[in-house]
Design a protein around this motif. Structure first.
Motif, PDB file in Angstrom:
ATOM      1  N   THR A  11     -16.064  61.570  24.791  1.00 40.35           N
ATOM      2  CA  THR A  11     -14.881  61.067  24.060  1.00 40.35           C
ATOM      3  C   THR A  11     -13.605  61.440  24.802  1.00 40.35           C
ATOM      4  O   THR A  11     -12.720  60.604  25.009  1.00 40.35           O
ATOM      5  CB  THR A  11     -14.826  61.653  22.636  1.00 40.35           C
ATOM      6  OG1 THR A  11     -15.992  61.245  21.911  1.00 40.35           O
ATOM      7  CG2 THR A  11     -13.593  61.167  21.884  1.00 40.35           C
ATOM      8  N   TYR A  24     -11.236  58.704  26.470  1.00 39.12           N
ATOM      9  CA  TYR A  24      -9.891  58.599  25.913  1.00 39.12           C
ATOM     10  C   TYR A  24      -8.845  58.802  27.013  1.00 39.12           C
ATOM     11  O   TYR A  24      -7.899  58.041  27.141  1.00 39.12           O
ATOM     12  CB  TYR A  24      -9.704  59.632  24.795  1.00 39.12           C
ATOM     13  CG  TYR A  24      -8.358  59.524  24.100  1.00 39.12           C
ATOM     14  CD1 TYR A  24      -8.244  58.863  22.892  1.00 39.12           C
ATOM     15  CD2 TYR A  24      -7.207  60.076  24.667  1.00 39.12           C
ATOM     16  CE1 TYR A  24      -7.006  58.742  22.257  1.00 39.12           C
ATOM     17  CE2 TYR A  24      -5.977  59.959  24.056  1.00 39.12           C
ATOM     18  CZ  TYR A  24      -5.880  59.303  22.839  1.00 39.12           C
ATOM     19  OH  TYR A  24      -4.658  59.177  22.231  1.00 39.12           O
ATOM     20  N   PHE A  60      -9.122  61.005  14.608  1.00 41.20           N
ATOM     21  CA  PHE A  60     -10.556  60.879  14.863  1.00 41.20           C
ATOM     22  C   PHE A  60     -11.259  60.722  13.525  1.00 41.20           C
ATOM     23  O   PHE A  60     -10.829  61.316  12.536  1.00 41.20           O
ATOM     24  CB  PHE A  60     -11.096  62.158  15.525  1.00 41.20           C
ATOM     25  CG  PHE A  60     -10.382  62.551  16.777  1.00 41.20           C
ATOM     26  CD1 PHE A  60     -10.796  62.071  18.012  1.00 41.20           C
ATOM     27  CD2 PHE A  60      -9.278  63.405  16.727  1.00 41.20           C
ATOM     28  CE1 PHE A  60     -10.122  62.430  19.173  1.00 41.20           C
ATOM     29  CE2 PHE A  60      -8.595  63.756  17.880  1.00 41.20           C
ATOM     30  CZ  PHE A  60      -9.025  63.264  19.102  1.00 41.20           C
ATOM     31  N   ILE A  86     -18.084  62.299  16.994  1.00 36.88           N
ATOM     32  CA  ILE A  86     -16.855  61.541  16.799  1.00 36.88           C
ATOM     33  C   ILE A  86     -17.212  60.062  16.761  1.00 36.88           C
ATOM     34  O   ILE A  86     -17.617  59.492  17.782  1.00 36.88           O
ATOM     35  CB  ILE A  86     -15.846  61.840  17.931  1.00 36.88           C
ATOM     36  CG1 ILE A  86     -15.482  63.331  17.909  1.00 36.88           C
ATOM     37  CG2 ILE A  86     -14.596  60.964  17.794  1.00 36.88           C
ATOM     38  CD1 ILE A  86     -14.619  63.786  19.083  1.00 36.88           C
ATOM     39  N   ALA A 128     -12.095  57.253  17.661  1.00 34.80           N
ATOM     40  CA  ALA A 128     -10.961  58.027  18.153  1.00 34.80           C
ATOM     41  C   ALA A 128      -9.837  57.062  18.429  1.00 34.80           C
ATOM     42  O   ALA A 128     -10.067  55.924  18.848  1.00 34.80           O
ATOM     43  CB  ALA A 128     -11.343  58.754  19.448  1.00 34.80           C
TER      44      ALA A 128
END
Length: 384
Positions: A21, A25, A364, A373, A376
């Motif tokens: 993640t 991201y 999140f 997760i 996000a």
């Protein structure tokens, strides 16, 4: 599922999910504007491909997805995770994976078994009839995401040379455990990165929530639970009006489990914008920067665990949708794949806490039990 044996695979997948993640991201955060994706959705579809990959293609996927080197652990972890998430009560959470394979290719038996364990279906399709196959896949995605994600695959994406399309759709709809006061929503200035402000419908609720002051991220962290208690929206709100970039730069220090450990139940006055966003992205370039590259290169890709012959993936497409209002959240995402942490504060914060999300923040949607997760994102411009 409550036994100790089930915990280890969960833990392995949870760690890889958080690391992936953060990487993904950060890879996407350089572009301006809102961001919203389902890292879990993208990771599951790529992990499925990993099980049919060999040689460097498999090594790169294992590294890029931060998967444990023990394949069985990954298999068990994702299998357990899919079953656990599909069993959510009181919220709608539909996760669906499917492999579309070009007519005439024989899918290998072991790979079919792995697909079953990932709760994935396999369907033969004639990609040469590109409009018809596009419609078949788009209709399936649309139905699985309750009509929220339409026309996922654009015209001209499929043709006679397409071997395989992997589709992952995830749809989430949850009501807040503590709903915002409908009559308290009022226009409030939201600070944009440009320094200007725009009015946004700002929702309000006051109650006892899990809260932490996360000093090393210079942010406030808040957990807003959904009705089933195990899914929460975690919001990271920078203390500085223009602090989002610093927060994103320090994202490597973000460990959701540690943030949660540092939280205490506090009386919080919560101001949160009502917002809706749709985000779509071709992920090939981002994945290549994460070191997942040979699967896109016909000279190097090795998918001999899926089918015989030389085939490469042409694109990974992701589209996600979220709507947040007084009652709760509706979120959907689909991924299409074409063939050290923070230390918690020691003292509870003084009450009451004011948590006013009137400037860009990260959020999140996390599953408390599996520590994964699901979604996000960041809100930079509510009206976008």
């Amino acid at each position: 599922m409550g036994d100790a044996q089930a915990v280890a695979p969960f833990e392995a997948i949870s760690h890889s999910n958080i690391d992936f993640t953060v990487d993904l991201y950060k890879g996407l955060a350089n572009e301006p504007g809102n961001l919203f994706l389902s890292p879990l959705s993208i990771q599951v579809v790529l992990a499925l491909v990993y099980f049919g990959a060999k040689g460097d293609t498999a090594k790169e996927l294992e590294r890029g997805l931060h998967l444990p080197s023990d394949k069985q652990l990954t298999d068990n972890g994702i299998n357990a995770l899919m079953h656990r998430l599909n069993g959510s009560q009181n919220v709608l959470l539909d996760i669906a994976n499917k492999i579309y394979l070009r007519n005439g290719s024989e899918i290998k038996k072991e790979f079919r078994q792995t697909a079953d364990r990932f709760l994935a279906g396999v369907e033969q399709i004639n990609f040469a009839e590109s409009e018809q196959s596009r419609k078949t896949i788009n209709d399936w995605i649309e139905s699985k995401t309750h009509g929220k994600i339409e026309d996922m695959i654009g015209k001209g994406t499929l043709d006679a040379s397409t071997l395989m399309v992997l589709v992952n759709a995830i749809y989430f709809k949850g009501e807040w455990l503590k709903i915002f006061y409908e009559d308290e929503t009022k226009p409030t200035p939201f600070h944009l990165p440009s320094g200007a402000t725009e009015d946004v419908d700002m929702m309000y609720v006051e109650d006892r929530f899990l809260y932490a002051d996360v000093t090393e991220l210079n942010s406030q962290a808040l957990m807003l639970p959904y009705k089933d208690w195990r899914l929460n929206m975690m919001i990271l709100l920078p203390k500085e009006v223009n602090g989002l970039q610093d927060l994103e730069r320090n994202l490597d220090k973000f460990d959701p489990a540690k943030v949660v450990k540092g939280m205490t139940k506090s009386k919080v006055f919560v101001y949160l914008p009502r917002f809706k966003m749709e985000y779509s992205k071709a992920l090939k370039d981002t994945l290549i920067t994460l070191g997942i590259e040979s699967m896109f290169n016909p000279a190097k890709a090795n998918f001999s665990g899926i089918v015989d012959g030389d085939y490469a993936v042409s694109q990974v497409l992701h589209k996600a949708f979220i709507e947040v209002n007084e009652r709760g959240t509706e979120a959907a995402a689909a991924t299409v794949l074409i063939a050290p942490g923070s230390s918690a504060p020691q003292f509870p914060p003084p009450t009451p806490v004011i948590f006013k999300a009137d400037h860009p923040f990260m959020f999140f949607i996390v599953d408390d039990i599996t520590r994964t997760i699901l979604f996000a994102g960041r809100l930079v411009k509510p009206s976008a």
